[in-house]
Scaffold this motif. Sequence first.
Motif, PDB file in Angstrom:
ATOM      1  N   LEU A   2      38.019  43.672  50.807  1.00 45.98           N
ATOM      2  CA  LEU A   2      38.629  43.815  51.949  1.00 45.98           C
ATOM      3  C   LEU A   2      38.795  45.414  52.430  1.00 45.98           C
ATOM      4  N   ALA A   3      37.720  45.423  53.594  1.00 45.73           N
ATOM      5  CA  ALA A   3      37.487  46.987  53.874  1.00 45.73           C
ATOM      6  C   ALA A   3      38.782  47.445  54.486  1.00 45.73           C
ATOM      7  N   PRO A   4      38.837  48.936  54.303  1.00 42.82           N
ATOM      8  CA  PRO A   4      39.724  49.861  54.630  1.00 42.82           C
ATOM      9  C   PRO A   4      39.595  49.876  56.360  1.00 42.82           C
ATOM     10  N   PRO A   5      40.799  49.881  56.962  1.00 40.12           N
ATOM     11  CA  PRO A   5      42.203  50.556  56.372  1.00 40.12           C
ATOM     12  C   PRO A   5      43.126  49.169  56.056  1.00 40.12           C
ATOM     13  N   ALA A   6      42.681  47.901  56.102  1.00 45.10           N
ATOM     14  CA  ALA A   6      43.467  46.823  55.790  1.00 45.10           C
ATOM     15  C   ALA A   6      43.978  46.999  54.317  1.00 45.10           C
ATOM     16  N   ALA A   7      45.037  46.187  53.986  1.00 46.71           N
ATOM     17  CA  ALA A   7      45.700  46.140  52.750  1.00 46.71           C
ATOM     18  C   ALA A   7      45.601  44.835  52.114  1.00 46.71           C
ATOM     19  N   ALA A   8      45.225  44.607  50.877  1.00 41.15           N
ATOM     20  CA  ALA A   8      45.401  43.483  49.827  1.00 41.15           C
ATOM     21  C   ALA A   8      46.776  43.125  49.199  1.00 41.15           C
ATOM     22  N   TYR A   9      47.618  42.179  49.975  1.00 40.19           N
ATOM     23  CA  TYR A   9      48.569  41.644  49.294  1.00 40.19           C
ATOM     24  C   TYR A   9      49.937  42.763  49.730  1.00 40.19           C
ATOM     25  N   GLU A  10      49.512  44.055  49.421  1.00 37.86           N
ATOM     26  CA  GLU A  10      50.749  44.820  49.515  1.00 37.86           C
ATOM     27  C   GLU A  10      50.360  46.264  50.346  1.00 37.86           C
ATOM     28  N   ILE A  20      44.966  49.664  49.381  1.00 39.95           N
ATOM     29  CA  ILE A  20      43.964  49.981  50.381  1.00 39.95           C
ATOM     30  C   ILE A  20      42.903  50.834  49.694  1.00 39.95           C
ATOM     31  N   TYR A  21      41.542  50.207  50.092  1.00 41.97           N
ATOM     32  CA  TYR A  21      40.599  51.012  49.396  1.00 41.97           C
ATOM     33  C   TYR A  21      40.272  52.331  50.246  1.00 41.97           C
ATOM     34  N   THR A  22      39.837  53.487  49.503  1.00 40.82           N
ATOM     35  CA  THR A  22      39.370  54.658  50.451  1.00 40.82           C
ATOM     36  C   THR A  22      38.010  54.264  50.690  1.00 40.82           C
ATOM     37  N   GLN A  23      37.448  55.051  51.740  1.00 43.15           N
ATOM     38  CA  GLN A  23      36.128  54.751  52.071  1.00 43.15           C
ATOM     39  C   GLN A  23      35.184  54.879  51.175  1.00 43.15           C
ATOM     40  N   ALA A  24      35.401  56.021  50.244  1.00 43.94           N
ATOM     41  CA  ALA A  24      34.371  56.121  48.974  1.00 43.94           C
ATOM     42  C   ALA A  24      34.345  54.858  48.165  1.00 43.94           C
ATOM     43  N   GLN A  25      35.786  54.331  47.725  1.00 41.04           N
ATOM     44  CA  GLN A  25      36.122  53.082  46.967  1.00 41.04           C
ATOM     45  C   GLN A  25      35.340  51.834  47.593  1.00 41.04           C
ATOM     46  N   TRP A  26      35.434  51.872  48.892  1.00 41.65           N
ATOM     47  CA  TRP A  26      34.715  50.460  49.496  1.00 41.65           C
ATOM     48  C   TRP A  26      33.579  50.614  49.413  1.00 41.65           C
ATOM     49  N   GLN A  27      32.743  51.859  49.503  1.00 35.44           N
ATOM     50  CA  GLN A  27      31.456  52.054  49.368  1.00 35.44           C
ATOM     51  C   GLN A  27      30.793  51.536  47.928  1.00 35.44           C
ATOM     52  N   LYS A  28      31.675  52.139  46.931  1.00 34.16           N
ATOM     53  CA  LYS A  28      31.384  51.692  45.753  1.00 34.16           C
ATOM     54  C   LYS A  28      31.414  50.334  45.422  1.00 34.16           C
ATOM     55  N   LYS A  29      32.429  49.486  45.786  1.00 32.65           N
ATOM     56  CA  LYS A  29      32.453  48.110  45.749  1.00 32.65           C
ATOM     57  C   LYS A  29      31.241  47.494  46.418  1.00 32.65           C
ATOM     58  N   CYS A  30      30.910  47.714  47.397  1.00 32.67           N
ATOM     59  CA  CYS A  30      29.751  47.344  48.190  1.00 32.67           C
ATOM     60  C   CYS A  30      28.464  47.540  47.323  1.00 32.67           C
ATOM     61  N   ASP A  31      28.260  48.819  46.955  1.00 28.62           N
ATOM     62  CA  ASP A  31      27.206  49.084  45.853  1.00 28.62           C
ATOM     63  C   ASP A  31      27.062  48.382  44.925  1.00 28.62           C
ATOM     64  N   ASP A  64      50.361  42.766  60.227  1.00 29.05           N
ATOM     65  CA  ASP A  64      50.626  44.086  60.089  1.00 29.05           C
ATOM     66  C   ASP A  64      49.371  44.809  59.139  1.00 29.05           C
ATOM     67  N   TYR A  65      48.168  44.369  58.993  1.00 28.62           N
ATOM     68  CA  TYR A  65      47.374  45.029  58.420  1.00 28.62           C
ATOM     69  C   TYR A  65      47.303  44.736  56.671  1.00 28.62           C
ATOM     70  N   VAL A  66      48.258  43.894  56.661  1.00 29.86           N
ATOM     71  CA  VAL A  66      48.302  43.333  55.147  1.00 29.86           C
ATOM     72  C   VAL A  66      47.862  41.785  55.036  1.00 29.86           C
ATOM     73  N   CYS A  67      46.621  41.554  54.267  1.00 31.92           N
ATOM     74  CA  CYS A  67      46.081  40.347  54.297  1.00 31.92           C
ATOM     75  C   CYS A  67      46.585  39.515  52.823  1.00 31.92           C
ATOM     76  N   ARG A  68      46.999  38.455  53.014  1.00 34.54           N
ATOM     77  CA  ARG A  68      47.484  37.844  51.781  1.00 34.54           C
ATOM     78  C   ARG A  68      46.701  36.286  51.428  1.00 34.54           C
ATOM     79  N   ALA A  69      45.637  35.827  52.257  1.00 32.73           N
ATOM     80  CA  ALA A  69      45.188  34.746  52.123  1.00 32.73           C
ATOM     81  C   ALA A  69      43.714  34.602  52.437  1.00 32.73           C
ATOM     82  N   PRO A  70      43.050  35.130  51.172  1.00 37.74           N
ATOM     83  CA  PRO A  70      41.465  34.953  51.426  1.00 37.74           C
ATOM     84  C   PRO A  70      40.789  33.809  51.327  1.00 37.74           C
TER      85      PRO A  70
END
Length: 370
Positions: free
Chosen positions: A26-34, A38-49, A96-102
């Motif tokens: 889940l790309a920022p700025p959306a949140a997973a379940y809570e 939320i991933y920071t941009q650096a964390q999201w880049q690391k996940k994709c890498d 509201d930017y919180v995602c709960r159903a992948p």
Amino acid sequence: MAISARAQVFGSLRLDIATLNLFNFLAPPAAAYEFDRIYTQAQWQKKCDWLRHCITSLEADIIGFQEVFSVDELKDLMQELGYPHFAVVDSPRCEDYVCRAPVVAIASRLPLAEVSPVEPCPEAVAAMGLGDDFQFGRKVLRATVSLTDWGMLDLYVLHFKSPRPLFEPEALSGMSATPRLLAHRALGSFASRARRGFEAMLLYQALLKRRDETANPLVMMGDFNGGLDAAEFGGFWLEANAIHGNDRQRAGLGGLSEQAFTRAISHFALKDASVLFLEGLRYEHQSGARHITEPLEDLGHNRRPTHYFGSQGSLLDHILLSQDFDATLAPARGRVCHFAVFDEHLRRPQYERDSESSDHAALAVGLELL
């Protein structure tokens, strides 16, 4: 058709298929379940890498994914890696930017001839005493690929209900803390197993119908959230000797010989890809068709865990195949020539590479098509 470069090692057509739970893709700025997950941009880049590293290591032709929130981002990443064919059959649900159903997804180097969701059969739902509105918690994806000079192959990508209790403790009232805790764990966990079992058997019924109509060989893969020996998956392993004679008569199969009845039942059998791989090696070793340098017992009938909770490992992810890929049967349409568990990020993690990876291992199976 494009095929794995490793196919040339065997001198015949080879197809490599993998499955991976991405863990909150889940790309920022959306949140997973809570709200605060939320991933920071650096964390999201690391996940994709990390995902690029994983996909490159797997060398699969077709990959099934679970826990996909950011569909477009995954599609773009897979196209970058050489998978131009991508599909989902549902949309993640966010509020509201919180995602709960992948959702689940499939990416392929090969064209997908057909993609559709698997829907529970209304008659089967009613027969099982479920509500008219019963649906798979996460829609199951079925894709079909057409393999030149071989035929059609059906692929099912699934993600069954998690082991977490199906409802919150607040649903139980009139109890003090300790008995309420125990009741919640007992009832909630049982409800989750029941839900997982209903979904598994309704999928099996749909699979049986499709197999009867098309006779297509099949691959079923994903996060089962349980071991294959769990009671809720028992229907997958039904054999001819488990069918009562009266049921056989009522089905109009009483006139078949034992051999013909066993053959009819076996046509719909499912096999664990890891077991087929080991059994195939044993068969080749005994027949002298292939020299095995490693002790067969060291290859491991029991696979390594695909998920860890603390130090406790569980085998939650699986790849099942139709009997077409059982090399010990004649005539087989294929054989399992490779099986691997990609779990370096779980067993020997390197922080710089793996800190935003997945909490699941990836599985890969190589199929030599005969």
